[in-house]
Design an enzyme around this catalytic site. Structure first.
Site, PDB file in Angstrom:
ATOM      1  NE  ARG A 149      37.734  34.002  27.655  1.00  8.07           N
ATOM      2  CZ  ARG A 149      37.452  32.754  27.552  1.00  8.07           C
ATOM      3  NH1 ARG A 149      37.185  32.015  28.538  1.00  8.07           N
ATOM      4  NH2 ARG A 149      37.454  32.232  26.309  1.00  8.07           N
TER       5      ARG A 149
ATOM      6  NE  ARG B 157      27.098  44.221  34.005  1.00 12.20           N
ATOM      7  CZ  ARG B 157      26.931  42.931  34.401  1.00 12.20           C
ATOM      8  NH1 ARG B 157      26.681  41.777  33.755  1.00 12.20           N
ATOM      9  NH2 ARG B 157      27.172  42.735  35.654  1.00 12.20           N
TER      10      ARG B 157
ATOM     11  CG  ASP C  31      24.536  35.143  34.945  1.00  9.32           C
ATOM     12  OD1 ASP C  31      23.822  34.969  35.856  1.00  9.32           O
ATOM     13  OD2 ASP C  31      24.864  36.503  34.497  1.00  9.32           O
TER      14      ASP C  31
ATOM     15  CG  HIS D 285      32.635  40.823  38.332  1.00  6.88           C
ATOM     16  ND1 HIS D 285      32.663  41.877  37.470  1.00  6.88           N
ATOM     17  CD2 HIS D 285      31.438  40.257  38.034  1.00  6.88           C
ATOM     18  CE1 HIS D 285      31.746  41.873  36.630  1.00  6.88           C
ATOM     19  NE2 HIS D 285      31.069  40.893  36.850  1.00  6.88           N
TER      20      HIS D 285
END
Length: 1108
Positions: A810, A610, A772, A154
């Site tokens: 998280r 994913r 989200d 991320h």
């Protein structure tokens, strides 16, 4: 917004920290004086003094004076030139980064010096034993614990990797500065080293000029393992083992590891078209290559250490078996030379080895034929390599000048000109390139290795292969003199080709082997480890061929595929040392290596895949339409489940090999093929984002089964490893509310329940998403819905006798579910952490928590002890049903306030774009994926990271608190104030939720956020900003009412002081960002202005210790 100091902030005393800050600040000042001059440094200092004075006035309650000082600073900044603004931004940014280094170093120092370290294994094990937990139960619980930390890509790590390296170097120097035995001269040299590092930082471009690829991101993730975790894991496991032995009488079993690591980097394709099936395959192979490379280094060091002869009968037999294999005779020889290889200067050893080769072949070099002559100064081209089986490369006839000098002597460019010539491996088949394709095969022009190798008969006599003379003959036809000049790279290439050839090995081996009567007693550990090293080398070479898409026909017995294969000889060595009374040696480097293998395996970190659920539905649409079955996505849920279950029970493939599909569908199918090829030995879970129905899970199970059938048919054998765990990810509030029902529906299906029991040891994994859900409904509502969803999923699994592992997605910031690790785990619903846990760590949090071995050890201990406590002493549930009712009321009001502002107010989107640098964040190039899932300008399709990141930059941090104040106010006005205070004192979940909100409010800065509005926001929308600032004050007021604190962060004064220490550097860079944004929005093509803005973003992220 999580501060990386929070976990042990209460332990900080500030004197040493302030000393470090003063040292680094003064050195940066000295560097800047030299780089930008005294006049400009006076301007920097004036901005700092104005900011410091304003902070002092505000803390003293003199708001008017503080506001005047801030206006004066803003006025002066508005008059700066572009060049001055750029330099100011860089200066304050580096100040904040250096303060961050000092904070991290201080955490390490306090943990190291603490007589009693809270949350450590020693501390928590003692608590549990004193609290009545039987030693046997404690021991078994720790041994069975399964925690997996999953690193993600991320995009929240804003610093370039080259700057991260330099920051780590400064941290090491600060640690060195702590030594009490440093002389005055040593300290002066240390200061010079710090000045060099700070100068290098100033001269380095802070900005990434292009986006990283997923493979670049994967390399950064692997670097964390190499840089830190590789050293930290054995240290951490020793701590666990020592504490266990002290309190239970039994150490941690050698192959037991409570924590392992996973990765999403290169496997997370949700909304990221850059992550393809090929990328996933390459990243998985790269991870294996790195693991094997690290093991080679460790085994090489271990071979030198284990020089003893005393051993068990089992190890002795194994060593003799290795010796009697003709192709492995040089393992014995290399073991005898191990000490000299390590201790002799590298350059001198190179010279001796090259000289030895030259002497051995000198008679063959005296009369070279005309067609054999080839200059060594000519570079080796692809064509020459291609035909390496037809002509061996030439050898030097004399040593280059200075080859007798060790490599530590001064050479051009600071490097030795003479790379080490490694001992050639035995049983190696030279790489032959034919028709542009590489293959491993015996070279037809060389003698067959099976005939050429030396063998030991039953009497111990060495028999030389019958073709040794032929080898000499071939060598004579293959070697030739070289020209007087050649480069070191060309020499290395020639050496490598010679070393890999059968001829070179045969001649070199004869030169190195002593005659049998002179062979001393065998050193069995070195022989066994030499065999391990050889197999590791072959494994690494095989992985290189696979990464290069070259044919690879290695015998499976020649390489390690699983960690058990690597562990077997290491455990034999360990048991032998223990049996021989050498346990002190067994429990050193060898035990560390065994524990690394148990933790990292041969893959380092298993890669999760994913993908978004809609992509699987599109794929099944294409398949069912091709088969004239209709459109899958248009069916109702029951019809989908009937179709999927029927196909899963069948034994035939579903997808026809002739099917033609769109590129998007093909990519999904290719991903499942790669998953089938790699299997569960290399991959972890298949995570389905935006999961909402049982059919979402069965669709993936079907596509996975179909791909495995196809690959198995092509290979003619079963696919490697097992099927991947399929993990639904529930993210939105709606999906979280339905999570328990989805799991119940899945487990009610006989095929699925039997599949979980048979293939996954009766274990269901479910992931819950914090990012989200927070963006969807606000932080408070998201926290409560996540709590309830976990309770419901645990209950569903218990109903069917299935074990559950919850996977927590998280982020780093509070707005995305972040927070101190210990607090987060301790506030989970009772029964949700039963010895198992998976959790993501991402971006700047990976570097902050695991970037240094010392901080990594601390974090691993915290994970272990928090999960242990949550298992043996679960957190208390709500004391009474009334508390649940109150949570529902607060959540309802909070969600309404949040959504009415963010989604329902037509002015909010424009206000968001004006008041924050959200639109400009995309220029940072900090991640490979787009900032939006779809090409829409709305909040809904904006990813959670830029949503939180943008508000963090303005110091308003709106996503983390919006709606909370309204919810608490509503409950208090209805007369529930005392109930809320009781909930705070007695319910760990509610207390942690309020504490995190309080931490966020303590970092928010209303005057700075107001300044953004006054300069950047249209006058018609400033009223909205004023309303939001009023809402923040309401949140602060009622958080204090519930917690009983007199002022924000009263229960964490160390954190408050840390934040205050950053403000004299952070406030000016915020005001500078406002000015640059104002100019850039009038001149959006100005790249220098954009650079200045991006540097301010870097600086604010450093000061807030967070991005998104």
């Amino acid at each position: 917004m999580t501060d990386i100091t929070d976990d042990i902030a209460e332990e900080i005393s500030f004197q040493s920290f302030e000393d470090d800050c003063r040292l680094l600040g003064s050195l940066l000042n000295d560097v800047l004086q030299r780089e930008v001059g005294n006049q400009f440094m006076e301007k920097v200092e004036r901005k700092r003094v104005l900011a410091q004075s304003a902070c002092n006035m505000r803390m003293a309650g003199i708001e008017d004076t503080a506001e005047l000082l801030e206006k004066q600073m803003a006025s002066e900044i508005s008059k700066t030139t572009l060049e001055e603004a750029l330099t100011l931004a860089r200066a304050f940014s580096h100040y904040l980064n250096l303060m961050g280094i000092a904070e991290t170093h201080h955490r390490v120092r306090k943990a190291r010096n603490a007589a009693h370290l809270s949350k450590s294994c020693e501390d928590v094990f003692n608590q549990l034993i004193q609290g009545g937990v039987p030693p046997e139960e404690l021991y078994n619980t720790v041994c069975k614990q399964e925690v997996e930390i999953v690193l993600t890509a991320h995009p929240t790590q804003i610093n370039r990797r080259t700057l991260q390296y330099k920051h780590i170097r400064i941290a090491h120097l600060l640690e060195y500065n702590e030594r009490p035995d440093l002389s005055h001269e040593d300290r002066e040299m240390l200061i010079e080293d710090l000045v060099r590092e700070i100068t290098a930082i100033w001269q380095t471009d802070e900005l990434r000029r292009q986006k990283p690829t997923p493979v670049d991101e994967a390399r950064a993730g692997l670097h964390i393992v190499e840089q830190s975790l590789w050293k930290a894991v054995p240290h951490y496991l020793r701590r666990v083992s020592n504490a266990l032995k002290k309190h239970t009488g039994q150490p941690l079993p050698l192959t037991c590891t409570p924590i392992k690591f996973g990765s999403w980097i290169g496997g997370d394709r949700d909304g990221n078209p850059s992550v393809t099936a090929k990328v996933t395959r390459d990243v998985s192979l790269l991870s294996r290559w790195m693991a094997i490379d690290l093991y080679i280094r460790e085994v090489d060091s271990l071979r030198f250490e284990l020089s003893m002869n005393r051993c068990s009968d089992r190890l002795s037999r194994l060593a003799h078996e290795i010796l009697t294999k003709g192709s492995n005779i040089n393992i014995y020889i290399s073991s005898k030379l191990m000490a000299s290889r390590i201790w002799v200067a590298r350059g001198l050893l190179d010279a001796v080895m090259v000289l030895s080769i030259a002497l051995a072949v000198k008679p063959l070099l005296e009369t070279p034929s005309e067609d054999q002559h080839e200059s060594w100064s000519q570079p080796l081209n692809r064509n020459q390599l291609k035909h390496s089986n037809q002509r061996a490369p030439a050898l030097p006839t004399q040593l280059p000048a200075g080859a007798d000098l060790p490599s530590c002597t001064e050479c051009k460019d600071g490097e030795s000109q003479y790379p080490i010539l490694e001992f050639p491996g035995t049983g190696y088949l030279p790489l032959s390139h034919q028709d542009g394709q590489g293959s491993l095969s015996s070279d037809s022009s060389f003698p067959d290795s099976s005939q050429n190798s030396n063998k030991i008969d039953r009497n111990g006599n060495v028999a030389t292969g019958s073709n040794s003379l032929a080898s000499s003959s071939n060598l004579q036809s293959a070697v030739s003199p070289r020209s007087a000049s050649f480069s070191s790279s060309q020499l290395l290439a020639q050496r490598k080709l010679f070393a890999e050839s059968q001829i070179g090995r045969s001649s070199f081996q004869k030169l190195l082997e002593p005659s049998l009567p002179q062979l001393p007693g065998i050193t069995p550990y070195r022989i066994v480890l030499g065999s391990v090293n050889e197999t590791l080398m072959k494994t690494r070479r095989r992985l290189e061929l696979l990464l290069e898409d070259l044919p690879c026909d290695h015998d499976p017995q020649d390489y390690y595929e699983t960690s058990d294969q690597l562990l077997e000889p290491l455990l034999i060595c360990y048991e032998s040392l223990q049996a021989s009374g050498l346990g002190i040696l067994a429990d050193g480097r060898l035990a560390d290596l065994i524990r690394r293998v148990a933790t990292f395996g041969t893959i380092l970190m298993k890669l999760d895949l994913r993908q978004e659920s809609g992509r699987h539905a599109e794929t099944l649409d294409a398949i069912t339409e091709y088969l004239d079955m209709g459109i899958y996505s248009e069916w109702d849920e029951e019809r989908k489940l009937d179709f999927l279950t029927r196909e899963l029970k069948g034994k035939r493939p579903l997808v026809p090999p002739t099917i033609e599909v769109s590129p998007y569908v093909k990519e999904v199918l290719d991903t499942f093929r790669v998953a089938a090829e790699l299997g569960s030995d290399s991959l972890g879970a298949y995570v389905i984002s935006m999961a909402s129905n049982a059919s979402d899970v069965l669709a993936v199970e079907l596509l996975q089964k179909d791909a495995r059938l196809a690959i198995s048919g092509e290979l003619g054998r079963p696919c490697p490893g097992g099927t991947l765990r399929v993990v639904p990810l529930f993210e939105t509030v709606k999906d979280l509310r339905g999570a328990g029902s989805v799991i119940r529906k899945l487990l009610s299906i006989d095929w699925y329940r039997e599949h979980i029991i048979r293939n996954h040891n009766g274990h269901q994994e479910v992931m819950v998403g914090y990012s989200d859900s927070g963006k969807d409904a606000g932080r408070f509502t998201a926290a409560w819905e996540l709590y309830k969803a976990q309770e419901d999923v645990v209950a569903a699994c218990n109903e069917y006798g299935i074990k559950i592992t919850l996977f927590h997605g998280r982020g780093g910031s509070i707005g995305r579910g972040g927070g101190p690790t210990y607090l987060a785990i301790q506030s989970q619903p009772p029964g949700s952490v039963m010895g198992t846990l998976r959790s993501t760590e991402q971006g700047e949090m990976v570097q902050a928590k695991f970037g240094l071995p010392q901080t990594a050890v601390r974090q691993l201990e915290i994970y272990t002890t928090a999960v242990l406590l949550a298992t043996l002493r679960p957190p208390l549930p709500p004391r009474e049903e009334k508390w649940r009712y109150l949570m529902e009321e607060i959540s309802k009001i909070s969600c309404h306030t949040y959504r009415s502002t963010v989604y329902d107010n037509p002015e909010f989107l424009a206000y968001f774009h004006e008041a924050t640098p959200q639109a400009e964040l995309g220029f940072l190039n900090i991640g490979s994926r787009p900032t939006r899932r779809k090409s829409s300008t709305g909040i809904g399709h904006l990813r959670a990271i830029p949503w939180v990141f943008a508000w963090t930059q303005t110091r308003f941090v709106l996503p983390s608190w919006l709606g909370v104040g309204a919810g608490l106010k509503g409950a208090c006005e209805k007369g529930y104030t005392e109930d809320l205070k009781a909930m705070y004192k007695e319910w760990p979940f509610f207390q942690s939720t309020i504490d995190l909100i309080e931490m966020v409010v303590g970092k928010a800065d209303i005057p700075i956020a107001k300044h953004y509005d006054e300069v950047l926001v249209s006058e018609s929308r400033r009223e909205l900003g004023a309303e939001l600032r009023s809402e923040l004050l309401t949140t602060e007021k009622f958080v204090l009412v519930v917690s009983g604190h007199e002022k924000i962060s009263e229960n964490n004064r160390s954190l408050r002081r840390l934040i205050e220490s950053r403000l004299p550097y952070l406030n000016p860079i915020n005001m500078l960002q406002v000015e640059i944004l104002k100019r850039l929005r009038c001149d959006d093509g100005n790249h220098k202005l954009r650079d200045a803005l991006l540097i301010t973003i870097n600086g604010i992220a450093a000061g807030m210790r967070n991005t998104g």
